[in-house]
Design an enzyme around this catalytic site. Sequence first.
Site, short mmCIF file in Angstrom:
data_model
loop_
_atom_site.label_atom_id
_atom_site.label_comp_id
_atom_site.label_asym_id
_atom_site.label_seq_id
_atom_site.Cartn_x
_atom_site.Cartn_y
_atom_site.Cartn_z
N HIS A 53 50.54 16.66 10.36
CA HIS A 53 49.19 16.27 10.78
C HIS A 53 48.84 14.95 10.14
CE1 HIS A 53 48.46 18.39 6.98
NE2 HIS A 53 47.23 17.89 6.94
N HIS A 55 46.42 13.72 8.06
CA HIS A 55 45.75 13.45 6.79
C HIS A 55 46.60 12.55 5.89
CE1 HIS A 55 42.95 17.20 7.18
NE2 HIS A 55 42.50 16.15 7.85
N ASP A 57 47.20 12.31 2.77
CA ASP A 57 48.09 12.86 1.73
C ASP A 57 49.36 13.46 2.33
OD1 ASP A 57 46.51 15.01 2.78
OD2 ASP A 57 46.99 16.23 1.03
N HIS A 58 49.51 13.35 3.66
CA HIS A 58 50.73 13.77 4.34
C HIS A 58 51.43 12.61 5.05
CE1 HIS A 58 50.00 18.24 4.02
NE2 HIS A 58 48.83 17.74 3.68
N HIS A 111 43.30 23.43 11.18
CA HIS A 111 43.06 22.52 10.05
C HIS A 111 42.73 21.13 10.59
CE1 HIS A 111 43.42 20.94 5.99
NE2 HIS A 111 44.31 20.05 6.41
N ASP A 128 49.37 22.26 6.30
CA ASP A 128 48.18 22.84 5.67
C ASP A 128 47.59 23.98 6.51
OD1 ASP A 128 48.49 21.00 3.66
OD2 ASP A 128 46.68 19.86 4.10
N HIS A 166 51.10 22.39 -0.42
CA HIS A 166 50.26 22.31 -1.62
C HIS A 166 50.54 23.49 -2.55
CE1 HIS A 166 47.60 18.99 -0.47
NE2 HIS A 166 47.67 19.47 0.76
#
Length: 254
Positions: A53, A55, A57-58, A111, A128, A166
Amino acid sequence: MLNIYPVRAFKDNYIWVIHDQHYAVIVDPGSATPVLAYLQQQKLQPIAILNTHHHNDHTGGNVTLLQSYTMPVYGPANENIPGLTHGLKESDIVHLSELSLDLAVLDIPGHTAGHIAYYGGKSLFCGDTLFACGCGRIFEGTAQQMYASLQKLASLPDETLIYCTHEYTLSNIRFASAIDVNNPALAQRAIEVEEQRKHNIPTLPSILAIEKTTNPFLRCNQSAIIHAANQHSGRILSDSLSVFTEIRKWKDTF
């Protein structure tokens, strides 16, 4: 034989590197720096980036990695992924010939609106959406979408290894234990995870069979979770989706 190594990033992210002795695939590289260090240390040639996805942090490491290596970037077709070359949707197959690995794509919105997962070789890379003893927050999708996505993942074989991104397991278990107080499998899992985290050992991958007995978000049709959701809401919840919606909101404020 393939290895799947957790490269740590930020506070609690794992960037999964799937590799043999020569080639590597990078899953959800939120940061390039630790990935580059691992590739160089292991003398690996990366052949693809897989994003679940959009985001940051990915995906935040995509562009920097592409400055050092030429490779395709796979990700959800309906999301803005930096460097994306191959947009994916349900039932697509990612062929990683150098590793003799094929990964099927699953649409799992909730998400984010276009979140996907990769499944193959008894391994699930689910970003996530499904966490060890928990599930992701609902940012762009609906509770109905997230519940359906989790049900889809729960239908995979029990031996499936869950590579989420995570290290949330301990906090997830604390919530699960608060609403599922008489679950011996959960109590045993809490002991094991406490010990792992005491020594800074990753609690991932999880195993789907364990999730089905301890993860409240996969057990919304079971009496203990229904009772807890009813008690928290102060009303009788008539179906599993209502139970899921209630405990997901509860987790947000736990």
